[in-house]
Design a protein around this motif. Structure first.
Motif, PDB file in Angstrom:
ATOM      1  N   GLU A 217       3.049 -11.131  -1.620  1.00 63.44           N
ATOM      2  CA  GLU A 217       2.639  -9.632  -1.532  1.00 63.44           C
ATOM      3  C   GLU A 217       2.024 -10.199   0.194  1.00 63.44           C
ATOM      4  O   GLU A 217       2.444  -8.815   0.656  1.00 63.44           O
ATOM      5  CB  GLU A 217       0.851  -9.769  -1.965  1.00 63.44           C
ATOM      6  CG  GLU A 217       1.585  -8.670  -3.594  1.00 63.44           C
ATOM      7  CD  GLU A 217       2.919  -7.691  -3.670  1.00 63.44           C
ATOM      8  OE1 GLU A 217       1.841  -6.345  -3.061  1.00 63.44           O
ATOM      9  OE2 GLU A 217       3.432  -7.648  -4.369  1.00 63.44           O
ATOM     10  N   LYS A 218       0.996 -10.776   0.340  1.00 62.28           N
ATOM     11  CA  LYS A 218       0.734 -10.826   1.479  1.00 62.28           C
ATOM     12  C   LYS A 218       1.813 -11.098   2.325  1.00 62.28           C
ATOM     13  O   LYS A 218       1.751 -10.555   3.693  1.00 62.28           O
ATOM     14  CB  LYS A 218      -0.381 -12.586   1.615  1.00 62.28           C
ATOM     15  CG  LYS A 218      -1.164 -12.424   1.706  1.00 62.28           C
ATOM     16  CD  LYS A 218      -2.467 -13.029   1.859  1.00 62.28           C
ATOM     17  CE  LYS A 218      -3.665 -13.318   0.843  1.00 62.28           C
ATOM     18  NZ  LYS A 218      -4.342 -14.723   0.917  1.00 62.28           N
ATOM     19  N   LEU A 219       2.923 -11.434   2.255  1.00 61.00           N
ATOM     20  CA  LEU A 219       4.199 -11.769   2.680  1.00 61.00           C
ATOM     21  C   LEU A 219       5.265 -10.222   3.181  1.00 61.00           C
ATOM     22  O   LEU A 219       5.334  -9.649   4.438  1.00 61.00           O
ATOM     23  CB  LEU A 219       5.111 -12.524   2.718  1.00 61.00           C
ATOM     24  CG  LEU A 219       6.605 -12.913   3.300  1.00 61.00           C
ATOM     25  CD1 LEU A 219       6.384 -13.114   4.230  1.00 61.00           C
ATOM     26  CD2 LEU A 219       7.555 -13.331   2.127  1.00 61.00           C
ATOM     27  N   LYS A 220       5.128  -9.417   2.178  1.00 60.88           N
ATOM     28  CA  LYS A 220       5.217  -8.339   2.189  1.00 60.88           C
ATOM     29  C   LYS A 220       4.440  -7.208   2.919  1.00 60.88           C
ATOM     30  O   LYS A 220       5.719  -6.479   4.084  1.00 60.88           O
ATOM     31  CB  LYS A 220       5.346  -7.302   0.567  1.00 60.88           C
ATOM     32  CG  LYS A 220       5.304  -5.867   0.783  1.00 60.88           C
ATOM     33  CD  LYS A 220       6.738  -6.324  -0.693  1.00 60.88           C
ATOM     34  CE  LYS A 220       4.762  -5.773  -1.567  1.00 60.88           C
ATOM     35  NZ  LYS A 220       5.406  -4.387  -2.883  1.00 60.88           N
ATOM     36  N   ASN A 221       2.889  -7.346   2.910  1.00 61.89           N
ATOM     37  CA  ASN A 221       2.351  -6.822   4.062  1.00 61.89           C
ATOM     38  C   ASN A 221       2.256  -6.434   6.185  1.00 61.89           C
ATOM     39  O   ASN A 221       2.314  -6.101   6.291  1.00 61.89           O
ATOM     40  CB  ASN A 221       1.050  -7.121   3.429  1.00 61.89           C
ATOM     41  CG  ASN A 221       0.649  -6.447   2.379  1.00 61.89           C
ATOM     42  OD1 ASN A 221       0.863  -4.929   1.907  1.00 61.89           O
ATOM     43  ND2 ASN A 221      -0.792  -6.720   1.275  1.00 61.89           N
ATOM     44  N   LYS A 222       2.455  -8.249   5.435  1.00 66.07           N
ATOM     45  CA  LYS A 222       3.015  -9.002   7.148  1.00 66.07           C
ATOM     46  C   LYS A 222       4.163  -8.677   7.518  1.00 66.07           C
ATOM     47  O   LYS A 222       4.709  -8.383   9.059  1.00 66.07           O
ATOM     48  CB  LYS A 222       3.169 -10.327   7.257  1.00 66.07           C
ATOM     49  CG  LYS A 222       1.617 -11.414   7.175  1.00 66.07           C
ATOM     50  CD  LYS A 222       0.329 -11.186   8.457  1.00 66.07           C
ATOM     51  CE  LYS A 222      -0.530 -11.645   8.295  1.00 66.07           C
ATOM     52  NZ  LYS A 222      -1.276 -11.056   9.661  1.00 66.07           N
ATOM     53  N   ALA A 223       5.391  -8.093   6.679  1.00 68.91           N
ATOM     54  CA  ALA A 223       6.124  -8.081   7.475  1.00 68.91           C
ATOM     55  C   ALA A 223       6.509  -6.221   7.958  1.00 68.91           C
ATOM     56  O   ALA A 223       7.088  -5.861   8.701  1.00 68.91           O
ATOM     57  CB  ALA A 223       7.610  -7.228   6.067  1.00 68.91           C
ATOM     58  N   LYS A 224       5.249  -5.633   6.664  1.00 64.66           N
ATOM     59  CA  LYS A 224       5.465  -4.137   7.154  1.00 64.66           C
ATOM     60  C   LYS A 224       4.524  -4.260   8.728  1.00 64.66           C
ATOM     61  O   LYS A 224       4.738  -3.242   9.407  1.00 64.66           O
ATOM     62  CB  LYS A 224       4.226  -3.580   6.336  1.00 64.66           C
ATOM     63  CG  LYS A 224       4.959  -3.444   4.903  1.00 64.66           C
ATOM     64  CD  LYS A 224       3.746  -2.520   3.698  1.00 64.66           C
ATOM     65  CE  LYS A 224       4.356  -2.492   2.594  1.00 64.66           C
ATOM     66  NZ  LYS A 224       3.558  -1.613   1.236  1.00 64.66           N
ATOM     67  N   GLU A 225       3.786  -4.824   8.391  1.00 66.82           N
ATOM     68  CA  GLU A 225       3.319  -5.070  10.902  1.00 66.82           C
ATOM     69  C   GLU A 225       4.093  -5.337  11.175  1.00 66.82           C
ATOM     70  O   GLU A 225       4.243  -4.910  12.165  1.00 66.82           O
ATOM     71  CB  GLU A 225       2.429  -5.834   9.927  1.00 66.82           C
ATOM     72  CG  GLU A 225       1.000  -6.167   9.180  1.00 66.82           C
ATOM     73  CD  GLU A 225      -0.056  -6.861   9.083  1.00 66.82           C
ATOM     74  OE1 GLU A 225      -0.353  -7.829  10.444  1.00 66.82           O
ATOM     75  OE2 GLU A 225      -0.950  -7.409   8.622  1.00 66.82           O
ATOM     76  N   ALA A 226       5.119  -6.448  11.017  1.00 65.30           N
ATOM     77  CA  ALA A 226       6.455  -6.517  11.714  1.00 65.30           C
ATOM     78  C   ALA A 226       6.926  -5.623  12.273  1.00 65.30           C
ATOM     79  O   ALA A 226       7.166  -5.911  13.259  1.00 65.30           O
ATOM     80  CB  ALA A 226       7.071  -7.841  11.483  1.00 65.30           C
ATOM     81  N   LEU A 227       7.265  -4.758  11.133  1.00 66.87           N
ATOM     82  CA  LEU A 227       8.025  -3.667  10.922  1.00 66.87           C
ATOM     83  C   LEU A 227       7.799  -2.658  11.767  1.00 66.87           C
ATOM     84  O   LEU A 227       8.036  -1.560  12.945  1.00 66.87           O
ATOM     85  CB  LEU A 227       8.352  -2.932  10.115  1.00 66.87           C
ATOM     86  CG  LEU A 227       9.338  -3.591   9.561  1.00 66.87           C
ATOM     87  CD1 LEU A 227      10.308  -3.270   8.116  1.00 66.87           C
ATOM     88  CD2 LEU A 227      11.059  -3.733   9.819  1.00 66.87           C
ATOM     89  N   ASP A 228       6.492  -1.980  12.133  1.00 68.97           N
ATOM     90  CA  ASP A 228       5.311  -1.437  12.673  1.00 68.97           C
ATOM     91  C   ASP A 228       4.910  -2.281  14.446  1.00 68.97           C
ATOM     92  O   ASP A 228       4.058  -1.383  14.847  1.00 68.97           O
ATOM     93  CB  ASP A 228       3.780  -1.171  11.948  1.00 68.97           C
ATOM     94  CG  ASP A 228       4.318  -0.168  10.886  1.00 68.97           C
ATOM     95  OD1 ASP A 228       5.080  -0.203  10.103  1.00 68.97           O
ATOM     96  OD2 ASP A 228       3.527  -0.536   9.493  1.00 68.97           O
ATOM     97  N   GLY A 229       5.198  -3.093  14.458  1.00 67.73           N
ATOM     98  CA  GLY A 229       5.192  -3.796  16.064  1.00 67.73           C
ATOM     99  C   GLY A 229       4.177  -5.070  16.086  1.00 67.73           C
ATOM    100  O   GLY A 229       3.539  -4.861  17.463  1.00 67.73           O
TER     101      GLY A 229
END
Length: 270
Positions: A217-229
């Motif tokens: 779940e942390k990985l998924k949240n970090k990926a969202k952060e990456a997509l948001d820049g």
């Protein structure tokens, strides 16, 4: 025009050579025991099996077994087991529509050969994933006694394994990935975009099995952060490598999505 086998090989090559895929082998870094060259070697070694899958009376389980067997001849171990589970019915069916019918018609023999293929890999499942241990010699006897088909095995595993779930849900994430690629004008960069789109929206079950649901779940949240820049792909990659996070199931689904997109005319080379 490329054949389905050629498109499958191309999909495997394009996925592993894409950059940067956080946590996974790519052109910038290897794992300690598995390198980019091992992944590329597998794309070459598996060609005869893919060709048989195009026009073959061999069952799906036998083809998966042979694909794993022939690609285990290098020292890098298992590279594409999950991808083979998806690609082989997709090749045999000429795409998602045909694959849906093929997987539903798998047999007990398919299940037996799949278990034998699993035994060749270094992939290990939690005890709760399957009632029968693939390393237990009596497992195949139980499959036969219970008349368990390979589709049954995938259905049982689908709640804890997203690759298995693709067989049951009609290859939905494969479809999503293919559509993403076809609707993108970013060329080869679209592969990273598609992978990151999956990473930010899906929980990678391989990560769950290896490191637990909280890490996934942390990985998924970090990926969202990456997509948001908010963080770079390179920073997310460093985090994954430091913590040993390998979203391998999403990589397998990305390969399948690339294959379907290629079969449907996606132009990767622009």
């Amino acid at each position: 025009m490329r054949s389905p086998a050629e498109n499958a090989q191309l999909a495997m090559m394009l996925e592993v050579c894409a950059e940067v895929k956080p946590g996974n082998v790519d052109r910038h870094h290897d794992y300690e025991d598995t390198s980019l060259q091992h992944f590329l070697a597998s794309t070459i070694f598996v060609r005869p099996v893919f060709k048989r899958a195009e026009n073959s009376s061999d069952n799906i389980g036998r083809l998966i077994y042979d694909a794993v067997s022939v690609t285990n001849t290098h020292s890098g171990g298992n590279t594409h087991f999950g991808a083979f589970i998806l690609l082989i019915p997709l090749i045999a069916g000429g795409g998602i529509k045909g694959a849906k019918e093929i997987v539903k018609n798998t047999t007990v023999d398919d299940a037996v050969m799949f278990y034998r293929a699993f035994g060749l890999t270094k992939v290990r499942m939690k005890d709760s994933d399957l009632e029968m241990d693939v390393n237990d010699p009596s497992a195949t006897d139980s499959l036969i006694e219970n008349n368990t088909t390979l589709y049954d095995v995938m259905e049982y595993s689908s709640t804890v394994d997203m690759v298995a779930a693709e067989w049951i849900n009609g290859f939905s994430l494969t479809r999503k990935t293919a559509d993403f690629l076809k609707n993108s004008d970013n060329g080869q960069k679209a592969i990273i975009d598609a992978f990151m789109n999956l990473l930010a929206s899906e929980t990678d079950t391989f990560v769950v099995k290896k490191l637990g649901s909280k890490t996934a779940e942390k990985l998924k949240n970090k990926a969202k952060e990456a997509l948001d820049g908010n963080i770079s792909l390179e920073e997310l990659d460093r985090i994954c490598l430091l913590k040993g996070i390998n979203p391998g199931s999403l990589a397998d689904i990305t390969i399948a999505g690339i294959f379907v997109a290629l079969m449907e005319g996606w132009n990767w080379d622009f």
